[in-house]
Design a protein around this motif. Structure first.
Motif, PDB file in Angstrom:
ATOM      1  N   VAL A 402      63.439  21.956   4.838  1.00 25.34           N
ATOM      2  CA  VAL A 402      64.586  22.631   5.442  1.00 25.34           C
ATOM      3  C   VAL A 402      65.117  23.670   4.468  1.00 25.34           C
ATOM      4  CG1 VAL A 402      66.921  22.333   6.333  1.00 25.34           C
ATOM      5  CG2 VAL A 402      65.180  20.605   6.778  1.00 25.34           C
ATOM      6  N   GLN A 407      67.430  32.540  10.353  1.00 30.86           N
ATOM      7  CA  GLN A 407      66.403  32.495  11.385  1.00 30.86           C
ATOM      8  C   GLN A 407      66.514  33.688  12.324  1.00 30.86           C
ATOM      9  OE1 GLN A 407      63.823  30.051  11.563  1.00 30.86           O
ATOM     10  NE2 GLN A 407      64.663  30.137   9.501  1.00 30.86           N
ATOM     11  N   ASN A 451      59.872  20.441  12.143  1.00 33.65           N
ATOM     12  CA  ASN A 451      60.652  21.190  11.170  1.00 33.65           C
ATOM     13  C   ASN A 451      60.757  22.654  11.600  1.00 33.65           C
ATOM     14  OD1 ASN A 451      58.325  22.653  10.269  1.00 33.65           O
ATOM     15  ND2 ASN A 451      57.810  20.991   8.841  1.00 33.65           N
ATOM     16  N   GLU A 452      61.511  23.385  10.828  1.00 35.59           N
ATOM     17  CA  GLU A 452      61.840  24.762  11.184  1.00 35.59           C
ATOM     18  C   GLU A 452      60.613  25.633  11.420  1.00 35.59           C
ATOM     19  OE1 GLU A 452      63.403  28.028   8.267  1.00 35.59           O
ATOM     20  OE2 GLU A 452      65.035  26.700   8.819  1.00 35.59           O
ATOM     21  N   ARG A 455      58.484  24.414  14.459  1.00 37.02           N
ATOM     22  CA  ARG A 455      59.206  24.733  15.701  1.00 37.02           C
ATOM     23  C   ARG A 455      58.955  26.192  16.080  1.00 37.02           C
ATOM     24  NH1 ARG A 455      63.805  22.283  17.881  1.00 37.02           N
ATOM     25  NH2 ARG A 455      63.860  20.978  16.010  1.00 37.02           N
ATOM     26  N   ARG A 456      59.053  27.068  15.077  1.00 37.86           N
ATOM     27  CA  ARG A 456      58.819  28.488  15.324  1.00 37.86           C
ATOM     28  C   ARG A 456      57.388  28.734  15.804  1.00 37.86           C
ATOM     29  NH1 ARG A 456      56.121  32.093  12.483  1.00 37.86           N
ATOM     30  NH2 ARG A 456      56.556  34.320  12.806  1.00 37.86           N
TER      31      ARG A 456
END
Length: 609
Positions: A402, A407, A451-452, A455-456
């Motif tokens: 994280v 973003q 996680n970030e 997800r993207r």
């Protein structure tokens, strides 16, 4: 020596078998020799010892070759196997006494291997009618057969040892010996025929003449190998820093990834970037900047070599480190320790840096089953490096953790949506399908608590996964009857065309695996590469499930439409074959929960090719 290790067990068994063969090979081993024969024996032993001193390097790494084989073979052809084995016995005993550089157990191993080779050559020679004595052109086939037996026994015995030592594939190890070493071996073996002629006609002088030629040839082989090594080092080494070159890094990364997957061991990758290097160059000039790069490279090299890691100059002021057997946590400890060491090492002009010392930022990635290829790995490590830079530099960041990096997901979604809107005029089904798959992906990212970064990747990959269909002719894309085999092959190419489109822009290169691989099947029967199980990145396996579910539940001119429940049953039926069972179960639970919450929901339909 621990016999539990395969290579030691193998060495013990070969030594035991070789000793038994030596004792039982010929009853005349210790016969009475004449004075002239003793002179020949001692001369041959001396020749073996001299040629052993003039060894030269052959592939694979660590394998050395001398021309002593010519002596043993000439003894077999001229005096018989007993004579040759007696020369071997004395030579091996003397070598064991004075050559302390070699591990003790390798001496009996070499003795056993030579025993097999000499005995095998003798048997092959006599099977085709060869007799000990003067060279006879009529027995040329027997000589060749003997030489061949000697060579292949050597290749098999030594090759299997290196197979156990390096844990590779036996075929690849044997192939290396055959392709890289065959000419050196053959030149050595064929010289034995020359020695036979010289010994028969000139005895000791013939042996002396042969020895002089053999020593010169051995010296030439050694010089050629040294020359080759120097050229190879120049190609593989960055001259300014002393680290490996970018091309060598790329080559070795493939090898380490393959080893990591085959042996299921950790592997991490780190990218380093010297902070504010341009400021230093501007302040002191490029020559001093080059000295700083060299200084930094030598510290990195020393630390990495001490820990058996591979460090390379990636380009400019960027560096890369491959950390085999390192988890991301262990890699972080090493890289962060290196960062602190660099911080504490003085160098002229460091006051110009914002931190008042040499510093670097680093991104770390641990290779796992989701990794598709090295370009993807480097891209992820580079993304982690970017995060480290954004945190104020002089820090280390692990990919996937994280972060507080701002973003721009909404911006990226809008940008990709503009690209796929072209389907509105060409194929409205594909446009709507992409939007629905995107919607499912957003929900599944939440369900799986990705996680970030993941997800993207999933969300954007879902939105753009069928972008390659822009290359498909309109009449095929909108055909209302069943596709022909030729048309189906064209349709299947959309994943490769989509990959090319995505790779055309640096911004979305990391989406390429999802675009290319969302039609791979868990059982390996998908396309374009026929990957299976965990060879397919996890997010691509998930996208395959979402894509197929939407395909089954959407009305299309050339297929029957299934209800949600029928589609879920199909997912269950194909779980473990077409679909990843774990991910399929998660998706099924998600859809069932949606149906429970909204029993009036209509099938949202779709398409998947």
């Amino acid at each position: 020596m621990q016999l539990r290790q395969p290579k030691y067990t193998y060495a013990f068994l070969v030594c035991l078998a070789g000793s038994i063969l030596f004792v039982t090979s010929d009853g005349h081993l210790f016969q009475s020799y004449s004075t002239s024969e003793w002179v020949t024996i001692y001369a041959m032993v001396a020749a073996v010892l001299i040629l052993e001193h003039y060894t030269f390097q052959l592939p694979p790494e660590g394998n050395q070759q001398s021309m002593d084989s010519s002596i043993y073979l000439a003894a077999v052809f001229t005096f018989g196997v007993s004579f040759a084995l007696f020369v071997l016995l004395i030579s091996s005993f003397v070598l064991m006494l004075y050559d302390r550089s070699m591990k003790w157990w390798k001496h009996p191993l070499n003795f056993a291997i030579y025993t097999f080779m000499i005995t095998g050559a003798s048997v092959a020679y006599h099977l085709l009618g060869g007799n000990a004595g003067a060279f006879d052109i009529k027995h040329m086939t027997a000589y060749i057969f003997g030489l061949t037996a000697y060579f292949f026994i050597n290749v098999l015995l030594v090759g299997f040892y290196y197979f156990l030592l390096y844990k590779g594939k036996l075929f690849e190890v044997i192939k290396t010996f055959l392709t890289d070493a065959i000419f050196a071996y053959l030149s050595t073996l064929l010289l034995s025929l020359v020695l036979v002629i010289l010994i028969v006609n000139n005895r000791s002088f013939g042996l002396f003449l042969f020895l002089a030629i053999a020593v010169l040839l051995s010296h030439a082989f050694r010089r050629l190998f040294v020359m080759y090594s120097k050229i190879s080092d120049k190609v593989n080494t960055d001259q300014r820093t002393g680290l490996y070159s970018h091309s060598y890094f790329e080559e070795k990364l493939d090898d380490y990834i393959k080893e990591s997957r085959e042996k299921d061991i950790p592997l991490s990758l780190a990218l380093l970037d010297l902070d504010d290097f341009k400021k230093y160059n501007d302040a002191f000039g490029h020559p001093q900047g080059d000295r700083l790069l060299g200084f930094f490279g030598q510290i990195v090299k020393a630390e990495c070599e001490a820990n058996q890691l591979l460090a390379a100059r990636y380009g400019g002021e960027e560096f890369s480190i491959i950390l085999p057997s390192y988890t991301k946590e262990k890699a972080f400890q090493f890289i962060d320790g290196l960062r602190k060491k660099i911080n504490d090492t003085p160098f002229d002009g460091v006051d110009v840096f914002p931190h008042g010392c040499i510093s670097f930022s680093a991104g770390i990635l641990e290779v796992n089953t989701e990794s598709f290829d090295k370009s993807q790995l480097v891209g992820w490590a580079d993304r982690a490096l970017y995060v480290a830079k954004s945190k104020g530099k002089n820090t280390v960041f692990i990919y996937g953790e994280v972060s507080n990096l701002p973003q721009r997901l909404e911006h990226d979604i809008n940008e990709i949506e503009q690209q796929i809107k072209i389907f509105l005029s060409k194929d409205v089904y594909t446009f709507k399908h992409s939007k629905r798959v995107f919607s499912y992906a957003v929900d599944m990212a939440e369900v799986l608590n990705l996680n970030e970064e993941n997800r993207r990747l999933l969300v954007l990959g879902a939105l753009i996964h069928d972008i390659g269909k822009l290359e498909i002719p309109r009449d095929i894309l909108n055909k209302k009857t069943k596709l022909t085999n030729e048309e189906w092959e064209i349709i299947k190419k959309h994943v490769l065309w989509g990959k090319e489109i995505v790779l055309a822009t640096n911004k979305y290169q990391d989406l390429a695996p999802l675009v290319e691989l969302h039609h791979e099947r868990f059982d390996g029967k998908g396309y374009p590469h026929g990957l299976k199980n965990k060879e397919i990145p996890r997010l691509a396996r998930l996208l395959c499930i979402i894509d197929s579910f939407d395909a089954m539940t959407t009305e299309r001119p050339y297929q029957d439409t299934k209800s949600f429940q029928e589609a879920l049953n199909e997912l269950r039926r194909c779980s473990g074959t077409q679909f990843d069972p774990e991910l399929a179960d998660s998706f099924i639970q998600y859809i069932e929960s949606r149906l429970t919450q909204d029993k009036s929901a209509n099938p949202v339909g779709t398409e998947a090719i």
